[in-house]
Every structure is written in structure tokens, then in C-alpha cells.
Scaffold this motif. Structure first.
Motif, mmCIF file in Angstrom:
data_model
loop_
_atom_site.group_PDB
_atom_site.id
_atom_site.type_symbol
_atom_site.label_atom_id
_atom_site.label_comp_id
_atom_site.label_asym_id
_atom_site.label_seq_id
_atom_site.Cartn_x
_atom_site.Cartn_y
_atom_site.Cartn_z
ATOM 1 N N UNK A 105 0.827 -1.192 0.000
ATOM 2 C CA UNK A 105 0.000 0.000 0.000
ATOM 3 C C UNK A 105 0.869 1.253 0.000
ATOM 4 N N UNK A 106 0.588 2.160 -0.901
ATOM 5 C CA UNK A 106 1.296 3.431 -0.956
ATOM 6 C C UNK A 106 2.600 3.415 -1.727
ATOM 7 N N UNK A 107 3.030 2.227 -2.192
ATOM 8 C CA UNK A 107 4.275 2.140 -2.945
ATOM 9 C C UNK A 107 4.018 2.394 -4.421
ATOM 10 N N UNK A 108 4.974 3.042 -5.083
ATOM 11 C CA UNK A 108 4.883 3.292 -6.519
ATOM 12 C C UNK A 108 5.730 2.254 -7.239
ATOM 13 N N UNK A 167 9.977 -10.797 -8.149
ATOM 14 C CA UNK A 167 10.574 -9.649 -7.456
ATOM 15 C C UNK A 167 10.157 -8.346 -8.137
ATOM 16 N N UNK A 168 9.980 -7.308 -7.318
ATOM 17 C CA UNK A 168 9.560 -6.019 -7.836
ATOM 18 C C UNK A 168 10.361 -4.891 -7.196
ATOM 19 N N UNK A 169 10.441 -3.781 -7.916
ATOM 20 C CA UNK A 169 11.123 -2.585 -7.451
ATOM 21 C C UNK A 169 10.084 -1.487 -7.273
ATOM 22 N N UNK A 170 10.106 -0.822 -6.116
ATOM 23 C CA UNK A 170 9.147 0.229 -5.795
ATOM 24 C C UNK A 170 9.859 1.447 -5.235
ATOM 25 N N UNK A 171 9.156 2.571 -5.256
ATOM 26 C CA UNK A 171 9.546 3.754 -4.504
ATOM 27 C C UNK A 171 8.486 3.949 -3.433
ATOM 28 N N UNK A 172 8.931 4.191 -2.203
ATOM 29 C CA UNK A 172 8.023 4.473 -1.101
ATOM 30 C C UNK A 172 8.163 5.952 -0.747
ATOM 31 N N UNK A 173 7.298 6.801 -1.297
ATOM 32 C CA UNK A 173 7.438 8.231 -1.076
ATOM 33 C C UNK A 173 7.233 8.650 0.387
ATOM 34 N N UNK A 174 6.595 7.811 1.188
ATOM 35 C CA UNK A 174 6.342 8.138 2.589
ATOM 36 C C UNK A 174 7.470 7.691 3.518
ATOM 37 N N UNK A 175 8.411 6.912 3.010
ATOM 38 C CA UNK A 175 9.491 6.379 3.845
ATOM 39 C C UNK A 175 10.582 7.428 4.064
ATOM 40 N N UNK A 176 11.358 7.266 5.120
ATOM 41 C CA UNK A 176 12.521 8.140 5.292
ATOM 42 C C UNK A 176 13.450 7.975 4.087
#
Length: 71
Positions: free
Chosen positions: A5-8, A22-31
Motif C-alpha cells: 500500500x502506498x508504494x509506486x 521480485x519487484x522494485x518500488x519507490x516508497x514516497x512516505x518512507x525516510x
């Protein structure tokens, strides 16, 4: 499986099956030091900074990881 949830989503590695590749994501809410997320098909995840990921990509481009690839 890991909560995504929330990952791009950026990329799926393999994608030729329905086994949870396997997948690659960006988590804009993470530090910042945990913004890049790689998941595997076992529900695990690795988090790293964009700088760390950039270093990994650079080493791959230089061929330093070629020996790890299996046909």
C-alpha cells in the motif's frame, strides 16, 4: 505477501509467470534512507536509499554483477 500500500511500482523482474516475481518500488512516505524497496517472491523486502540503489545500478552497468547471473 508484503503490504505494498502506498508504494509506486517501478519494475517487475521476470513477470512471465504468476508466482509473485521480485519487484522494485519507490516508497514516497518512507525516510530517505529507506525510500527504494525491492520485494521478492517470498514476501521479504529490502529497503535502501536512492544513493545506495544508484551504486548498485552503476556496478551492474560496469559488469561487476555479471558473474551472478545464471542462464
Amino acid at each position: 505477501m508484503t503490504d505494498l500500500t502506498g508504494l509506486q511500482e517501478v519494475a517487475t523482474f521476470c513477470g512471465k509467470c504468476d508466482c509473485g516475481c521480485p519487484q522494485l518500488f519507490i516508497d514516497p512516505a518512507a525516510p530517505e534512507d529507506k525510500r527504494i524497496v525491492i520485494t521478492d517472491d517470498f514476501g521479504q523486502r529490502v529497503q535502501m536509499s536512492a544513493d545506495q540503489f544508484s551504486s548498485l545500478v552503476e556496478e551492474a552497468k560496469e559488469g561487476k554483477l555479471d558473474a551472478l547471473a545464471v542462464a
